[in-house]
Design an enzyme around this catalytic site. Sequence first.
Site, PDB file in Angstrom:
ATOM      1  CB  CYS A 169     -22.868  39.735 -19.125  1.00  0.00           C
ATOM      2  SG  CYS A 169     -21.628  40.986 -18.764  1.00  0.00           S
ATOM      3  CB  CYS A 170     -26.869  40.583 -15.649  1.00  0.00           C
ATOM      4  SG  CYS A 170     -27.143  42.090 -16.610  1.00  0.00           S
ATOM      5  CB  CYS A 175     -22.606  48.060 -16.960  1.00  0.00           C
ATOM      6  SG  CYS A 175     -22.562  46.943 -15.554  1.00  0.00           S
ATOM      7  CB  CYS A 201     -25.776  47.817 -20.412  1.00  0.00           C
ATOM      8  SG  CYS A 201     -24.834  46.363 -20.893  1.00  0.00           S
ATOM      9  CB  CYS A 256     -29.765  43.480 -14.337  1.00  0.00           C
ATOM     10  SG  CYS A 256     -29.791  44.076 -12.642  1.00  0.00           S
TER      11      CYS A 256
HETATM   12 FE1  SF4 Z   1     -22.851  42.947 -18.228  1.00  0.00          FE
HETATM   13 FE2  SF4 Z   1     -24.301  44.993 -19.179  1.00  0.00          FE
HETATM   14 FE3  SF4 Z   1     -25.287  43.390 -17.233  1.00  0.00          FE
HETATM   15 FE4  SF4 Z   1     -23.294  45.118 -16.740  1.00  0.00          FE
HETATM   16  S1  SF4 Z   1     -25.444  45.593 -17.314  1.00  0.00           S
HETATM   17  S2  SF4 Z   1     -23.409  43.048 -16.034  1.00  0.00           S
HETATM   18  S3  SF4 Z   1     -22.103  44.978 -18.680  1.00  0.00           S
HETATM   19  S4  SF4 Z   1     -24.793  42.833 -19.371  1.00  0.00           S
END
Ligand code: SF4
Length: 251
Positions: A135-136, A217, A220, A244
């Site tokens: 996701c990141c 985000c 998170c 991240c």
């Molecule tokens: Fe995805 Fe969370 Fe990373 Fe944002 S911080 S990109 S929502 S995993």
Amino acid sequence: MSDVSTLPWAKADAGNAIALYARPGLDLRVKIDQAVQRLREASIAHGQGLVQSSSLGVEDMVVTDLIARHKLPIDIATLDTGKLHVETLGLLPIIEARYGRTVQVFQPRPEQVIAFVRREGDDAMFRSIELRKACCGLRKLEPLARMLQGRSAWITGLRREQSGARAEVAFDEDDGKGLRKISPIADWSWAEVWSYVEQHAVPYNPLHDQFMPSIGCAPCTRAIAVGEDFRAGRWWWEESNKECGLHAKTP
Ligand code: SF4
């Protein structure tokens, strides 16, 4: 710069982040001058190849203020992951109104997000570290790569005090991907950051008033409790190093 008298966050107020954290050190004035000098030198060295990559966190807001206040010709950009708090996104028009600077916004590729969410669901990040990193990867790393395309250096608001993983942050270093990474306030303390905010009426994310020192985000990020680490509210369900990958040295 616009009139600051109407900004609600310009002053220490019962329990807000300025009241809680601002404690000017004796050498803040010197540190400000040094940070401006670093920005000026980077601007001369890299010209249009330089960009501030702002997370819109308070440190980056301080750096944006330094850039705008000293009229440095440095582009300002940010990542909109599609998962940010409304309070974070609310800073974009405020920056533009306050400083007269347009913030370049880089978003993930919609087709990648749609495919990922369809396949893994909207809460995939909670199921495994691999899915969280995926996701990141598509919401942060890929747009960051586009932000840095054609650049030779980027500016961050990293500070050594933020975590053990950041204890060695240099003012100017190789980012491991062929660019220079400039962190002009690497040696500032949290108290000095907030003193600067107070002295210069820097706009900041109101979530900082709710015990969120580090804001990413929305799914998170959570508030931290007294005694917890600065970045304890990021990916709190993981035993990871709370990064991240934006600042990883390996491509
Ligand atoms: Fe995805 Fe969370 Fe990373 Fe944002 S911080 S990109 S929502 S995993």
